[in-house]
Design a protein around this motif. Structure first.
Motif, mmCIF file in Angstrom:
data_model
loop_
_atom_site.group_PDB
_atom_site.id
_atom_site.type_symbol
_atom_site.label_atom_id
_atom_site.label_comp_id
_atom_site.label_asym_id
_atom_site.label_seq_id
_atom_site.Cartn_x
_atom_site.Cartn_y
_atom_site.Cartn_z
ATOM 1 N N LEU A 1 0.833 -1.209 0.000
ATOM 2 C CA LEU A 1 0.000 0.000 0.000
ATOM 3 C C LEU A 1 0.869 1.261 0.000
ATOM 4 O O LEU A 1 0.539 2.252 -0.659
ATOM 5 C CB LEU A 1 -0.947 -0.002 1.202
ATOM 6 C CG LEU A 1 -2.069 -1.025 1.141
ATOM 7 C CD1 LEU A 1 -2.700 -1.208 2.524
ATOM 8 C CD2 LEU A 1 -3.118 -0.624 0.114
ATOM 9 N N ALA A 2 1.974 1.222 0.728
ATOM 10 C CA ALA A 2 2.907 2.355 0.745
ATOM 11 C C ALA A 2 3.491 2.572 -0.647
ATOM 12 O O ALA A 2 3.612 3.713 -1.106
ATOM 13 C CB ALA A 2 4.015 2.111 1.767
ATOM 14 N N ARG A 3 3.830 1.488 -1.324
ATOM 15 C CA ARG A 3 4.356 1.593 -2.687
ATOM 16 C C ARG A 3 3.297 2.195 -3.624
ATOM 17 O O ARG A 3 3.598 3.044 -4.466
ATOM 18 C CB ARG A 3 4.800 0.220 -3.191
ATOM 19 C CG ARG A 3 5.528 0.262 -4.523
ATOM 20 C CD ARG A 3 6.124 -1.068 -4.926
ATOM 21 N NE ARG A 3 7.239 -1.416 -4.052
ATOM 22 C CZ ARG A 3 7.197 -2.369 -3.119
ATOM 23 N NH1 ARG A 3 6.112 -3.073 -2.937
ATOM 24 N NH2 ARG A 3 8.251 -2.614 -2.370
ATOM 25 N N ALA B 1 -10.157 -3.782 6.685
ATOM 26 C CA ALA B 1 -10.096 -2.472 6.036
ATOM 27 C C ALA B 1 -8.631 -2.154 5.747
ATOM 28 O O ALA B 1 -7.733 -2.628 6.457
ATOM 29 C CB ALA B 1 -10.719 -1.390 6.911
ATOM 30 N N GLN B 2 -8.421 -1.363 4.711
ATOM 31 C CA GLN B 2 -7.063 -0.935 4.383
ATOM 32 C C GLN B 2 -7.104 0.453 3.778
ATOM 33 O O GLN B 2 -8.133 0.881 3.255
ATOM 34 C CB GLN B 2 -6.393 -1.924 3.432
ATOM 35 C CG GLN B 2 -7.077 -2.093 2.100
ATOM 36 C CD GLN B 2 -6.409 -3.169 1.253
ATOM 37 O OE1 GLN B 2 -5.800 -4.098 1.759
ATOM 38 N NE2 GLN B 2 -6.511 -3.020 -0.058
ATOM 39 N N ALA B 3 -5.979 1.149 3.883
ATOM 40 C CA ALA B 3 -5.898 2.511 3.361
ATOM 41 C C ALA B 3 -4.443 2.842 3.079
ATOM 42 O O ALA B 3 -3.536 2.243 3.652
ATOM 43 C CB ALA B 3 -6.477 3.505 4.363
ATOM 44 N N ARG B 4 -4.264 3.815 2.200
ATOM 45 C CA ARG B 4 -2.927 4.324 1.909
ATOM 46 C C ARG B 4 -2.942 5.839 2.051
ATOM 47 O O ARG B 4 -4.011 6.456 2.073
ATOM 48 C CB ARG B 4 -2.474 3.924 0.515
ATOM 49 C CG ARG B 4 -3.257 4.595 -0.605
ATOM 50 C CD ARG B 4 -2.522 4.422 -1.932
ATOM 51 N NE ARG B 4 -3.228 4.998 -3.047
ATOM 52 C CZ ARG B 4 -3.195 6.282 -3.398
ATOM 53 N NH1 ARG B 4 -2.519 7.166 -2.671
ATOM 54 N NH2 ARG B 4 -3.851 6.713 -4.453
ATOM 55 N N ASN B 5 -1.767 6.410 2.149
ATOM 56 C CA ASN B 5 -1.655 7.856 2.271
ATOM 57 C C ASN B 5 -2.262 8.521 1.042
ATOM 58 O O ASN B 5 -2.039 8.087 -0.085
ATOM 59 C CB ASN B 5 -0.172 8.230 2.403
ATOM 60 C CG ASN B 5 0.032 9.649 2.852
ATOM 61 O OD1 ASN B 5 -0.827 10.498 2.702
ATOM 62 N ND2 ASN B 5 1.202 9.913 3.408
ATOM 63 N N ARG B 6 -3.043 9.569 1.259
ATOM 64 C CA ARG B 6 -3.654 10.342 0.172
ATOM 65 C C ARG B 6 -3.511 11.848 0.434
ATOM 66 O O ARG B 6 -4.348 12.637 0.015
ATOM 67 C CB ARG B 6 -5.129 9.966 0.019
ATOM 68 C CG ARG B 6 -5.331 8.537 -0.427
ATOM 69 C CD ARG B 6 -6.801 8.215 -0.655
ATOM 70 N NE ARG B 6 -6.992 6.827 -0.968
ATOM 71 C CZ ARG B 6 -6.815 6.268 -2.160
ATOM 72 N NH1 ARG B 6 -6.419 6.988 -3.170
ATOM 73 N NH2 ARG B 6 -7.028 4.980 -2.343
ATOM 74 N N SER B 7 -2.428 12.221 1.121
ATOM 75 C CA SER B 7 -2.283 13.630 1.491
ATOM 76 C C SER B 7 -2.100 14.549 0.289
ATOM 77 O O SER B 7 -2.512 15.698 0.333
ATOM 78 C CB SER B 7 -1.149 13.812 2.503
ATOM 79 O OG SER B 7 0.054 13.280 2.011
ATOM 80 N N THR C 1 0.846 -1.093 10.177
ATOM 81 C CA THR C 1 1.142 0.120 9.427
ATOM 82 C C THR C 1 2.607 0.150 9.005
ATOM 83 O O THR C 1 3.469 -0.396 9.688
ATOM 84 C CB THR C 1 0.736 1.363 10.252
ATOM 85 O OG1 THR C 1 0.869 2.518 9.441
ATOM 86 C CG2 THR C 1 1.508 1.484 11.534
ATOM 87 N N SER C 2 2.851 0.789 7.880
ATOM 88 C CA SER C 2 4.211 0.836 7.342
ATOM 89 C C SER C 2 5.131 1.714 8.186
ATOM 90 O O SER C 2 6.344 1.530 8.155
ATOM 91 C CB SER C 2 4.196 1.325 5.895
ATOM 92 O OG SER C 2 3.647 2.619 5.819
ATOM 93 N N GLY C 3 4.570 2.656 8.914
ATOM 94 C CA GLY C 3 5.377 3.531 9.758
ATOM 95 C C GLY C 3 4.669 3.820 11.062
ATOM 96 O O GLY C 3 3.440 3.910 11.106
ATOM 97 N N GLU C 4 5.443 3.925 12.125
ATOM 98 C CA GLU C 4 4.864 4.260 13.431
ATOM 99 C C GLU C 4 4.018 5.520 13.305
ATOM 100 O O GLU C 4 4.379 6.464 12.601
ATOM 101 C CB GLU C 4 5.995 4.483 14.438
ATOM 102 C CG GLU C 4 5.521 4.750 15.840
ATOM 103 C CD GLU C 4 6.670 4.881 16.834
ATOM 104 O OE1 GLU C 4 6.397 4.819 18.036
ATOM 105 O OE2 GLU C 4 7.837 5.045 16.403
ATOM 106 N N HIS C 5 2.910 5.538 13.981
ATOM 107 C CA HIS C 5 1.978 6.668 13.915
ATOM 108 C C HIS C 5 2.651 7.994 14.262
ATOM 109 O O HIS C 5 3.457 8.072 15.189
ATOM 110 C CB HIS C 5 0.846 6.497 14.934
ATOM 111 C CG HIS C 5 -0.101 5.372 14.678
ATOM 112 N ND1 HIS C 5 -0.078 4.549 13.581
ATOM 113 C CD2 HIS C 5 -1.136 4.936 15.431
ATOM 114 C CE1 HIS C 5 -1.058 3.664 13.666
ATOM 115 N NE2 HIS C 5 -1.709 3.874 14.779
ATOM 116 N N CYS C 6 2.248 9.041 13.548
ATOM 117 C CA CYS C 6 2.599 10.392 13.959
ATOM 118 C C CYS C 6 1.694 10.732 15.158
ATOM 119 O O CYS C 6 0.742 9.996 15.443
ATOM 120 C CB CYS C 6 2.390 11.376 12.804
ATOM 121 S SG CYS C 6 0.669 11.698 12.382
#
Length: 167
Positions: A22-24, A47-53, A86-91
């Motif tokens: 998903l990160a890719r 459920a799944q999601a990717r960054n959409r900023s 998650t691919s990265g620890e939460h902000c």
């Protein structure tokens, strides 16, 4: 405050691989490479999601999307039993959403500290926020991560490629 564990199971590795994919996908769409999945107590991706900023706005992090989805679709008890991979620890913003939604454990591929190091090594500008370990924001939470080996190297390469894209 629960201790962070770095020993990840084969199942953890499987779901972290999905987060990496998903990160890719986010990276290929021009967004920062982050992806997350919610996994039920029975071990199913729900459920799944990717960054959409870049598509939506700076707040469109996958962890926020999944916390919102969980609040709208799961009971309070179900939310306590799901695991967010998650691919990265939460902000801090995503950590707060996780805590307020009452979600269960967090398993991450790379830590916020590692991300900061990779940003610095790449010559990218400093992030506009300070990063903290998830446990500094969410009380009494089980956290596992970071990963090691190939998965970690893959997300590191993806993050560095993203940072170098803007230089």
């Amino acid at each position: 405050m629960k201790k962070t564990e770095t020993d990840l199971t084969d199942m953890d590795q499987k779901f972290l691989r999905l987060c990496l994919n998903l990160a890719r996908e986010a990276f290929e769409a021009g967004d920062a490479p982050f992806g997350s999945v919610l996994v039920s107590a029975e071990g199913a991706v729900i459920a799944q999601a990717r960054n959409r900023s870049n598509e939506i706005n700076a707040l469109a992090h996958p962890e926020i999307d999944l916390a919102r989805w969980a609040c709208e679709n799961l009971s309070e008890e179900q939310r306590r039993t799901v695991t967010m991979y998650t691919s990265g620890e939460h902000c801090p913003m995503c950590s707060a959403a996780h805590g307020w939604a009452g979600l269960g454990p967090i398993v991450y591929l790379s830590s916020a500290r590692q991300l900061e190091e990779w940003r610095k090594d790449s010559g990218a500008p400093e992030a506009p926020i300070n990063f903290f370990p998830v446990q500094s924001v969410v009380s009494d939470i089980e956290v596992r991560g970071p990963a090691t080996g190939d998965l970690l190297e893959e997300i590191k390469s993806l993050q560095k490629a993203y940072f170098n894209r803007d230089l």
